[in-house]
Each structure stands twice: as structure tokens, then as C-alpha cells.
Design a protein around this motif. Structure first.
Motif, PDB file in Angstrom:
ATOM      1  N   ASP A 130     -20.334  34.364  48.967  1.00  0.00           N
ATOM      2  CA  ASP A 130     -19.260  35.084  49.095  1.00  0.00           C
ATOM      3  C   ASP A 130     -18.887  35.661  47.566  1.00  0.00           C
ATOM      4  OD1 ASP A 130     -19.087  34.726  51.756  1.00  0.00           O
ATOM      5  OD2 ASP A 130     -17.831  32.864  51.671  1.00  0.00           O
ATOM      6  N   GLU A 141     -23.660  35.190  52.779  1.00  0.00           N
ATOM      7  CA  GLU A 141     -22.042  35.300  53.215  1.00  0.00           C
ATOM      8  C   GLU A 141     -21.720  34.156  54.142  1.00  0.00           C
ATOM      9  OE1 GLU A 141     -21.393  39.144  55.401  1.00  0.00           O
ATOM     10  OE2 GLU A 141     -23.225  39.741  54.242  1.00  0.00           O
ATOM     11  N   THR A 182     -16.679  34.416  56.318  1.00  0.00           N
ATOM     12  CA  THR A 182     -16.334  35.713  56.631  1.00  0.00           C
ATOM     13  C   THR A 182     -15.601  35.782  58.104  1.00  0.00           C
ATOM     14  OG1 THR A 182     -18.427  36.258  57.678  1.00  0.00           O
ATOM     15  CG2 THR A 182     -18.339  36.787  55.223  1.00  0.00           C
TER      16      THR A 182
END
Lengths: 235, 179
Positions: free
Chosen positions: A10, A74, A77
Motif C-alpha cells: 500500500d 496491495e 484496499t
């Protein structure tokens, strides 16, 4: 060549040793990736998919995917959290999870993940299956109603206790954890201190006469969300 | 402007969620400033007096009367909220859901250890029991869910105030629990 691998989660610049899975590497850097069937000391199997992340744009189970140099990961999210939420909701709808009457309520990992992911009610219809209880053993029981088939007990029995006493029977939606004896738990060599008993993340494997010892408000996940230990670097 | 109205009911529940509403303590005076109570066991008003803004539903649907009451709440309330585990997932009463209805009735009224000359109740006055207990959102559209057994008073209070004042709800981690 350095033994460290660089990566980002991230957007956060991180570094971890070679040979770590994405999940472990994230934890080394104080980033919690929600997970359920993964447990330290056990061989990861990647079956629950709660730890799904995006590695270089592709979905992958963080517990079974090795970290690679320069990976762009990621984790926290909206898309991934909603996917995780859906998995947890399915697990709630698929079994009989009556939290108010469960001994593990407050220290249950399934429930704690639901709290962390802000689940107010599942989007799927409850199935209310008829499941069995194995209470044949004098000090331990297995309640199929609360089992999520993560296999942590099966793996812990085999890998840590060195005893092939638990296993899966059935296929697909009918798969169940069973003691490997026709007499049920009473027929196998299991004791409350075994790793396979402690490995259960939910209230499926319970040691008799130990319930409700911690008052409401002081239980493991009453005030602190699951994963807070990783995020504060105390795990 | 007249105050918005709030209605509450307990279907297949234990009234624990209503106790939790009362557990907001002296804040109930503030609540009375914000809303007027319509049909509710708290004030014993039996019928709707008009359109309500909010309906709080405790308990799931285990018989035909529960379904009827729930449908009348959907008709008369703009916003319906499932309050507590029984409304959300059936709760304790739904522990019978995996067992056929006849077996449940036989066990309770014919074969139970304390039953003498048993018979299954069948008076026309009694609402018919359903084949299983249904969560409220499987019967009508539900707008919001407040989990807990019972939901913490702070959860009910914070959610209601947010709804009535149009402010974002402040729901800290500690107040959302399933037990």
C-alpha cells in the motif's frame, strides 16, 4: 547479493528476508494481512483465501506466495476488504455460528475478523445445516456446527503433535473434521494440552469445564481488534 | 415541525434488546426530545397512529403473527432496523432450524420427560408456527442492522442519534459485538 528483498505494501517501503511468504514479510514490517487458515508453526495451505492480496496487480494468497524483490503489494484496499468480508460472511452463513451461546465468543478469530472488517450482517442467506457434535471424550469435544474446515487442527495434530488422530471426511460442501476412530474422539489419543486442540480458531474444539472464565469486556478481542499486535510490532 | 415517530416490537425475542434500549439510562429523556414513541411495548400503544420514521425490530420470525407484525412495521415505518442477533440471524430460537418441525413439536409436547397426557396445541387463537425461524431480512427489506445479544446501549444510542440528526454514526470498535 543482499539477503534482503525490497517491496512495497500500500505504498509503504518495506524490507524482508529472502524465503518469507508475503504474509510473514508484511508482519515483519508491522503490516497485518487478515488471515484465518494460516497459523505460525504450521505449513500454510492457502485454503481460506482471507489473506488474498494483490501482488503486482494479481490476486494471490499471501500465506503461500513467496515474496519477490520489488513486489508491489496491495493489502488494505476497499476491493480486497470487501472480498475478505464476503468470505467471512459465507463462513457465517454456511455453519451454525450462534455467537451469544458460544464458549469462544470474544476470543474467536472468525468473529474477530468480522469485527475488524465491520460486518453488521451477512449478505448471504443462512443455511442452518444439521451438524454433529462429538462429545465422546471425557475432556474435549468437537462441535461441527462451529467448524469452518480450516484444517488447522488436522495439520497441527500431524505436524506438531505427531499424531494422525484428526482428518477430513466427505467432499465439497460436506467435508467434515473427524477423529480417526469409529468411537470418535474417545477412541483417539488426544489431550487438552495438544497443539491440535489449541489450533482451533473458532469454538469447534473445546476443552470441557474451561468455558466463560474471562468476563465480558476482558476477552481477547473485546477491546483490541485482531491484528493489532502485528501492527504495534508486538507479535 | 412535528417530531418524527419511532416504533418498536419484539417478535421471537426475549425482550433483552428492549432492555438494552432502556439501558441508555437518562439519555432516554434526550431521546424523548428527538422523537415521539408510537406503537411499542415500552408505552403499550397497540396500533400505529400514523407514519413512523424508524421501526426497531427485535427477534426473528418463528410464527405467522411475527410475519404479520413485521410486515405491518415495513408498511408503517420509513426505516426498519434489525436490532440484535435474533432479528439478524434467528438467534437462539433458530437452533431448531436443522430439525424437522414435527420432531420439535413431538419432543416438546408429546415425548418430553415431564409431559403427562401431552397434545400438540392446535387452538385457532394460536398463531401457526413456521417451518423454521426466519431472520427478518429474509421476510421484508431491512435497512440497517445493529448486532449484539443484546446490542450495547451505546450502539443503539449512537445509531439512533446519527439517524435522527443526519450526522455520521460514531461506532467505536468496542460497541459492535455479536454477544
Amino acid at each position: 547479493m543482499s539477503d534482503k528483498l525490497g517491496f512495497t505494501i500500500d505504498g509503504k517501503e518495506c524490507e524482508a528476508d529472502k524465503g518469507r511468504s508475503i504474509l510473514e514479510a508484511a508482519a515483519d514490517n508491522g503490516v497485518y494481512i487478515p488471515h484465518l487458515c494460516f497459523m505460525k508453526k504450521l505449513r500454510p495451505v492457502g485454503s481460506c483465501r482471507v489473506c488474498t492480496i494483490k501482488a503486482n496487480g494479481r490476486n494471490a494468497a499471501a500465506c503461500t506466495t513467496p515474496l519477490a524483490d520489488g513486489m508491489v503489494i496491495e493489502n488494505n484496499t476497499d476491493e480486497l476488504n470487501d472480498l475478505r468480508r464476503a468470505i467471512i460472511e459465507m463462513l457465517f452463513a454456511e455453519g451454525n455460528h450462534f455467537c451469544p451461546s458460544c464458549e469462544r465468543s470474544g476470543s474467536c478469530e472468525l468473529q474477530a475478523l468480522a469485527y475488524r472488517l465491520n460486518i453488521m450482517a451477512p449478505r448471504f442467506p443462512y443455511m442452518f445445516p444439521l451438524r454433529k457434535l462429538d462429545a465422546t471424550h471425557k475432556s474435549i469435544f468437537i462441535d461441527g456446527n462451529r467448524c469452518i474446515q480450516c484444517g488447522r487442527c488436522v495439520r497441527a495434530a500431524s505436524e506438531l503433535d505427531g499424531k494422525e488422530i484428526l482428518g477430513f471426511i466427505g467432499r465439497g460442501g460436506k467435508v467434515r473434521v473427524k477423529a480417526s476412530s469409529t468411537r470418535g474422539l474417545a477412541g483417539v489419543d488426544i489431550s487438552p494440552n495438544d497443539e491440535c486442540v489449541k489450533a482451533c480458531p473458532v469454538g469447534s474444539i473445546i476443552v470441557k469445564e474451561t468455558a466463560y472464565r474471562v468476563p465480558i469486556g476482558q476477552r481477547q478481542y473485546d477491546a483490541t481488534p485482531i491484528g493489532a499486535d502485528v501492527e504495534s510490532g508486538k507479535a | 415541525m412535528p417530531k418524527p415517530k419511532i416504533a418498536t416490537c419484539s417478535l421471537a425475542g426475549c425482550f433483552g434488546c428492549h432492555m438494552s434500549v432502556l439501558d441508555i439510562d437518562e439519555r432516554i429523556l434526550k431521546l424523548a426530545e428527538l422523537v415521539e414513541f408510537d406503537k411499542s411495548p415500552i408505552n403499550d400503544i397497540k396500533n400505529f397512529t400514523g407514519e413512523c420514521l424508524v421501526g426497531l425490530i427485535e427477534g426473528g420470525c418463528c410464527n405467522s403473527e411475527n410475519v404479520e407484525v413485521l410486515r405491518s412495521f415495513r408498511k408503517n415505518c420509513k426505516i426498519l432496523i434489525s436490532v440484535g442477533e435474533c432479528a439478524i440471524m434467528g438467534g437462539l430460537p433458530s437452533m431448531r432450524n436443522g430439525i424437522p418441525l414435527k420432531e420439535c413439536l413431538d419432543e416438546a409436547y408429546l415425548n418430553g420427560p415431564s409431559v403427562v397426557d401431552g397434545q400438540i396445541p392446535n387452538d385457532p387463537e394460536l398463531p401457526l408456527i413456521l417451518d423454521r425461524v426466519y431472520p427478518c431480512h429474509e421476510v421484508v427489506k431491512i435497512d440497517y442492522f445493529l448486532p449484539g445479544c443484546p446490542p450495547r446501549a451505546d450502539l443503539i444510542w449512537n445509531a439512533l442519534v446519527a439517524l435522527l440528526t443526519g450526522q455520521p454514526a460514531d461506532l467505536p470498535y468496542e460497541v459492535i459485538k455479536y454477544d
